[in-house]
Design an enzyme around this catalytic site. Structure first.
Site, mmCIF file in Angstrom:
data_model
loop_
_atom_site.group_PDB
_atom_site.id
_atom_site.type_symbol
_atom_site.label_atom_id
_atom_site.label_comp_id
_atom_site.label_asym_id
_atom_site.label_seq_id
_atom_site.Cartn_x
_atom_site.Cartn_y
_atom_site.Cartn_z
ATOM 1 N N TYR A 12 -6.812 41.309 -18.120
ATOM 2 C CA TYR A 12 -5.964 41.265 -19.315
ATOM 3 C C TYR A 12 -4.468 41.393 -18.976
ATOM 4 O O TYR A 12 -3.683 40.470 -19.218
ATOM 5 C CB TYR A 12 -6.432 42.375 -20.253
ATOM 6 C CG TYR A 12 -5.627 42.567 -21.511
ATOM 7 C CD1 TYR A 12 -5.211 41.484 -22.278
ATOM 8 C CD2 TYR A 12 -5.304 43.850 -21.950
ATOM 9 C CE1 TYR A 12 -4.479 41.672 -23.446
ATOM 10 C CE2 TYR A 12 -4.592 44.054 -23.115
ATOM 11 C CZ TYR A 12 -4.174 42.966 -23.860
ATOM 12 O OH TYR A 12 -3.460 43.166 -25.006
ATOM 13 N N SER A 125 -1.456 55.078 -16.020
ATOM 14 C CA SER A 125 -1.798 55.094 -17.444
ATOM 15 C C SER A 125 -1.273 56.356 -18.095
ATOM 16 O O SER A 125 -1.167 57.412 -17.444
ATOM 17 C CB SER A 125 -3.327 55.070 -17.556
ATOM 18 O OG SER A 125 -3.735 55.376 -18.860
ATOM 19 N N TYR A 149 -12.153 58.412 -14.867
ATOM 20 C CA TYR A 149 -11.176 57.308 -14.845
ATOM 21 C C TYR A 149 -9.761 57.859 -14.683
ATOM 22 O O TYR A 149 -8.995 57.433 -13.810
ATOM 23 C CB TYR A 149 -11.270 56.480 -16.139
ATOM 24 C CG TYR A 149 -10.071 55.573 -16.341
ATOM 25 C CD1 TYR A 149 -9.873 54.470 -15.529
ATOM 26 C CD2 TYR A 149 -9.115 55.839 -17.338
ATOM 27 C CE1 TYR A 149 -8.760 53.647 -15.696
ATOM 28 C CE2 TYR A 149 -8.016 55.030 -17.510
ATOM 29 C CZ TYR A 149 -7.834 53.939 -16.689
ATOM 30 O OH TYR A 149 -6.725 53.136 -16.847
ATOM 31 N N LYS A 153 -6.703 57.667 -11.534
ATOM 32 C CA LYS A 153 -5.287 57.292 -11.684
ATOM 33 C C LYS A 153 -4.385 58.390 -11.107
ATOM 34 O O LYS A 153 -3.423 58.105 -10.407
ATOM 35 C CB LYS A 153 -4.942 57.053 -13.154
ATOM 36 C CG LYS A 153 -5.589 55.802 -13.735
ATOM 37 C CD LYS A 153 -5.035 54.536 -13.122
ATOM 38 C CE LYS A 153 -5.795 53.303 -13.535
ATOM 39 N NZ LYS A 153 -5.495 52.115 -12.716
ATOM 40 N N GLY A 294 -13.196 63.709 -26.639
ATOM 41 C CA GLY A 294 -12.176 63.409 -25.620
ATOM 42 C C GLY A 294 -10.898 62.814 -26.194
ATOM 43 O O GLY A 294 -9.900 62.712 -25.487
HETATM 44 P P1 NAD Z 1 -9.013 44.314 -16.773
HETATM 45 O O1 NAD Z 1 -10.371 44.862 -16.541
HETATM 46 O O2 NAD Z 1 -8.843 43.252 -17.785
HETATM 47 O O3 NAD Z 1 -8.397 43.790 -15.391
HETATM 48 C C1 NAD Z 1 -8.724 44.361 -14.151
HETATM 49 C C2 NAD Z 1 -9.083 43.225 -13.214
HETATM 50 O O4 NAD Z 1 -9.410 43.740 -11.933
HETATM 51 C C3 NAD Z 1 -10.308 42.446 -13.696
HETATM 52 O O5 NAD Z 1 -10.012 41.063 -13.681
HETATM 53 C C4 NAD Z 1 -11.392 42.799 -12.693
HETATM 54 O O6 NAD Z 1 -12.296 41.722 -12.516
HETATM 55 C C5 NAD Z 1 -10.579 43.100 -11.462
HETATM 56 N N1 NAD Z 1 -11.195 44.032 -10.496
HETATM 57 C C6 NAD Z 1 -11.751 45.239 -10.767
HETATM 58 N N2 NAD Z 1 -12.166 45.811 -9.627
HETATM 59 C C7 NAD Z 1 -11.836 44.969 -8.621
HETATM 60 C C8 NAD Z 1 -11.996 45.001 -7.210
HETATM 61 N N3 NAD Z 1 -12.582 46.025 -6.601
HETATM 62 N N4 NAD Z 1 -11.554 43.947 -6.479
HETATM 63 C C9 NAD Z 1 -10.981 42.891 -7.081
HETATM 64 N N5 NAD Z 1 -10.798 42.798 -8.407
HETATM 65 C C10 NAD Z 1 -11.224 43.831 -9.169
HETATM 66 O O7 NAD Z 1 -8.054 45.550 -17.092
HETATM 67 P P2 NAD Z 1 -6.555 45.567 -17.609
HETATM 68 O O8 NAD Z 1 -6.586 46.042 -19.000
HETATM 69 O O9 NAD Z 1 -5.899 44.295 -17.295
HETATM 70 O O10 NAD Z 1 -5.980 46.735 -16.712
HETATM 71 C C11 NAD Z 1 -5.299 46.494 -15.507
HETATM 72 C C12 NAD Z 1 -4.939 47.823 -14.854
HETATM 73 O O11 NAD Z 1 -4.146 48.568 -15.756
HETATM 74 C C13 NAD Z 1 -6.129 48.697 -14.518
HETATM 75 O O12 NAD Z 1 -5.883 49.341 -13.288
HETATM 76 C C14 NAD Z 1 -6.183 49.691 -15.644
HETATM 77 O O13 NAD Z 1 -6.767 50.903 -15.257
HETATM 78 C C15 NAD Z 1 -4.712 49.862 -15.949
HETATM 79 N N6 NAD Z 1 -4.454 50.302 -17.331
HETATM 80 C C16 NAD Z 1 -4.984 49.575 -18.361
HETATM 81 C C17 NAD Z 1 -4.776 49.983 -19.666
HETATM 82 C C18 NAD Z 1 -5.373 49.227 -20.819
HETATM 83 O O14 NAD Z 1 -5.488 49.785 -21.893
HETATM 84 N N7 NAD Z 1 -5.748 47.969 -20.680
HETATM 85 C C19 NAD Z 1 -4.012 51.133 -19.919
HETATM 86 C C20 NAD Z 1 -3.469 51.824 -18.855
HETATM 87 C C21 NAD Z 1 -3.704 51.393 -17.555
HETATM 88 C C1 UD1 Z 2 -8.014 54.735 -24.360
HETATM 89 C C2 UD1 Z 2 -8.440 55.530 -23.159
HETATM 90 C C3 UD1 Z 2 -7.247 55.781 -22.280
HETATM 91 C C4 UD1 Z 2 -6.527 54.483 -21.943
HETATM 92 C C5 UD1 Z 2 -6.149 53.812 -23.264
HETATM 93 C C6 UD1 Z 2 -5.433 52.521 -23.096
HETATM 94 C C7 UD1 Z 2 -10.263 56.895 -24.087
HETATM 95 C C8 UD1 Z 2 -10.709 58.275 -24.444
HETATM 96 N N1 UD1 Z 2 -9.011 56.792 -23.605
HETATM 97 O O1 UD1 Z 2 -7.088 55.504 -25.061
HETATM 98 O O2 UD1 Z 2 -7.650 56.398 -21.070
HETATM 99 O O3 UD1 Z 2 -5.377 54.749 -21.166
HETATM 100 O O4 UD1 Z 2 -7.342 53.561 -23.982
HETATM 101 O O5 UD1 Z 2 -6.347 51.543 -22.716
HETATM 102 O O6 UD1 Z 2 -11.000 55.935 -24.197
HETATM 103 N N2 UD1 Z 2 -10.253 54.475 -32.509
HETATM 104 C C9 UD1 Z 2 -10.992 54.366 -33.657
HETATM 105 N N3 UD1 Z 2 -12.051 53.497 -33.678
HETATM 106 C C10 UD1 Z 2 -12.390 52.725 -32.602
HETATM 107 C C11 UD1 Z 2 -11.625 52.846 -31.421
HETATM 108 C C12 UD1 Z 2 -10.572 53.741 -31.408
HETATM 109 O O7 UD1 Z 2 -10.719 55.028 -34.656
HETATM 110 O O8 UD1 Z 2 -13.373 51.966 -32.679
HETATM 111 C C13 UD1 Z 2 -9.060 55.355 -32.505
HETATM 112 C C14 UD1 Z 2 -9.068 56.419 -31.439
HETATM 113 O O9 UD1 Z 2 -9.643 57.596 -31.926
HETATM 114 C C15 UD1 Z 2 -7.573 56.557 -31.143
HETATM 115 C C16 UD1 Z 2 -7.011 55.162 -31.381
HETATM 116 O O10 UD1 Z 2 -7.968 54.517 -32.216
HETATM 117 O O11 UD1 Z 2 -6.975 57.423 -32.046
HETATM 118 C C17 UD1 Z 2 -6.817 54.339 -30.140
HETATM 119 O O12 UD1 Z 2 -8.032 54.310 -29.402
HETATM 120 P P1 UD1 Z 2 -8.223 53.391 -28.109
HETATM 121 O O13 UD1 Z 2 -7.785 52.004 -28.410
HETATM 122 O O14 UD1 Z 2 -9.617 53.572 -27.630
HETATM 123 O O15 UD1 Z 2 -7.196 53.971 -27.056
HETATM 124 P P2 UD1 Z 2 -6.992 55.498 -26.595
HETATM 125 O O16 UD1 Z 2 -8.060 56.369 -27.060
HETATM 126 O O17 UD1 Z 2 -5.592 55.868 -26.884
#
Ligand code: NAD
Ligand code: UD1
Length: 336
Positions: A12, A125, A149, A153, A294
């Protein structure tokens, strides 16, 4: 032209960042094992940008493959997205999370050192702030994590700090993302969850399009404006340009740096549902349920450091985020 290795570039945030880098004139090399993404995202990147990139399908734990990549390509810097990211799943299969996220990053760093490529931007994150004592959260707030998770990080942040202290020729940036949502404005690229989504926004759009019956609002008894959880939602293209700004800053950076990437504004679950209903043009059904274990009440960024030092500020507002997510959801109701 500078060549950047994007780990997890099919995912993503990685795929949207590829667009920003290609448009800024960088050469892009992607490694991804497709565990949580599809190769189709690369086609979309090429369609949107009219440029091509180099793709290696494989795992960052595969040292030989990484060595081949560094031998073949003159990699200037790495943006490291690859990893597993589902909090609930990490509680069920912690070993896989430590193996993939921690061991994978160690292998990557070893190979980078071997090939004298010492510039890395790491996806951290806001989860490392745990249940924050203050909002907006500054980068020097207390860190605490509550699930495997989050621990991966925080461990990786600490590993990268140790690495920097051992050898200050490394240039390292830790980016702490708040809640990424939205999709590319073309509607060709967005978040493509493999199963029923855990995160709020993709859940809302799937209800809006009729694939799920109603939104489950997890708790309405939090000490917030309307009792529901408050988060700092940030457009994924803003995150992408945040990486670009961090990459450009890396060159002149004198120490390991940490930046929050958020908008600095908090929206509640009900506000997000309301905003999405306006974009979609009809009410979206929801039911209030128990709190999700959580979860925390409120989390939003102090985003001034990135603005002052990187010259980066989020440009898109919550309506843009909803509109772009919805366009993507309509174009690709089942994701890629
Ligand atoms: P995502 O799952 O869409 O993208 C991660 C990509 O890494 C995927 O395409 C997956 O196939 C690939 N991947 C996973 N393990 C691998 C490995 N061992 N070798 C090669 N490829 C591998 O996730 P995202 O939402 O794009 O997140 C990207 C990064 O940002 C992650 O490290 C995630 O923890 C961090 N992050 C995401 C969010 C969020 O809400 N999306 C929030 C904070 C941090
Ligand atoms: C989640 C992850 C966090 C990560 C972040 C961004 C958890 C506990 N934490 O955070 O580690 O960094 O995503 O990817 O999963 N909610 C609803 N209904 C739903 C889903 C969510 O009410 O079906 C509420 C949650 O209670 C929260 C808000 O929406 O208040 C956002 O939730 P979510 O999108 O899952 O993100 P985070 O919980 O902030």
């Amino acid at each position: 032209m500078k060549k950047i290795l994007i780990t997890g570039g099919c995912g993503y945030i990685g795929s949207h960042t590829c667009i920003a880098l290609l448009e800024a004139g960088y050469d892009v090399v992607v490694i991804d094992n497709l565990i949580n993404s599809r190769k189709k995202s690369l086609e979309a990147i090429e369609t949107v940008t009219g440029k091509s990139l180099t793709f290696y399908q494989g795992d960052i734990r595969d040292k030989e493959l990484l060595e081949n990549i560094f031998k073949q390509e003159q990699i200037e810097a790495v943006i490291h997205f690859a990893g597993l990211k589902a909090v609930g799943e990490s509680v069920e299969i912690p070993l896989e999370y430590y193996q993939n996220n921690v061991a994978g990053t160690l292998t990557l760093l070893e190979v980078m050192r071997q090939y004298n490529c010492k510039k890395i931007i790491f996806s951290s994150s806001a989860t490392v702030y745990g249940d924050p004592e203050i909002n907006p959260i500054p980068e020097d707030a207390k860190l605490s994590v509550t699930n495997p998770y989050g621990r991966t990080k925080l461990m990786l942040e600490n590993i990268l700090r140790d690495l920097y202290h051992s050898d200050q020729t490394w240039k390292i940036t830790l980016l702490r993302y708040f809640n990424p949502i939205g999709a590319h404005q073309s509607g060709l690229l967005g978040e493509s969850p493999q199963d029923i989504p855990n995160n709020l926004l993709p859940y809302i759009t799937q209800v809006a399009i009729g694939q799920l019956p109603y939104i489950r609002v997890f708790g309405q008894d939090y000490p917030t404006k309307d009792g529901t959880g408050v988060r700092d939602y940030i457009h994924v293209m803003d995150l992408a340009t945040g990486h670009l700004a961090a990459l450009e800053h890396l060159e002149n950076q004198q120490s390991l740096e940490v930046y929050n990437l958020g908008t600095g504004q908090g929206y509640s679950v009900l506000e997000l549902i309301q905003m999405m209903s306006e974009v979609v043009g009809h009410p979206i059904p929801y039911k209030v349920l128990e709190r999700r274990p959580g979860d925390i009440a409120t989390c939003f960024a102090n985003a001034t450091k990135a603005e002052q030092e990187l010259g980066w500020k989020a440009q898109f507002d919550i309506k843009d985020m909803c509109r772009d997510s919805w366009r993507w959801q309509q174009n690709y109701p089942k994701g890629f």
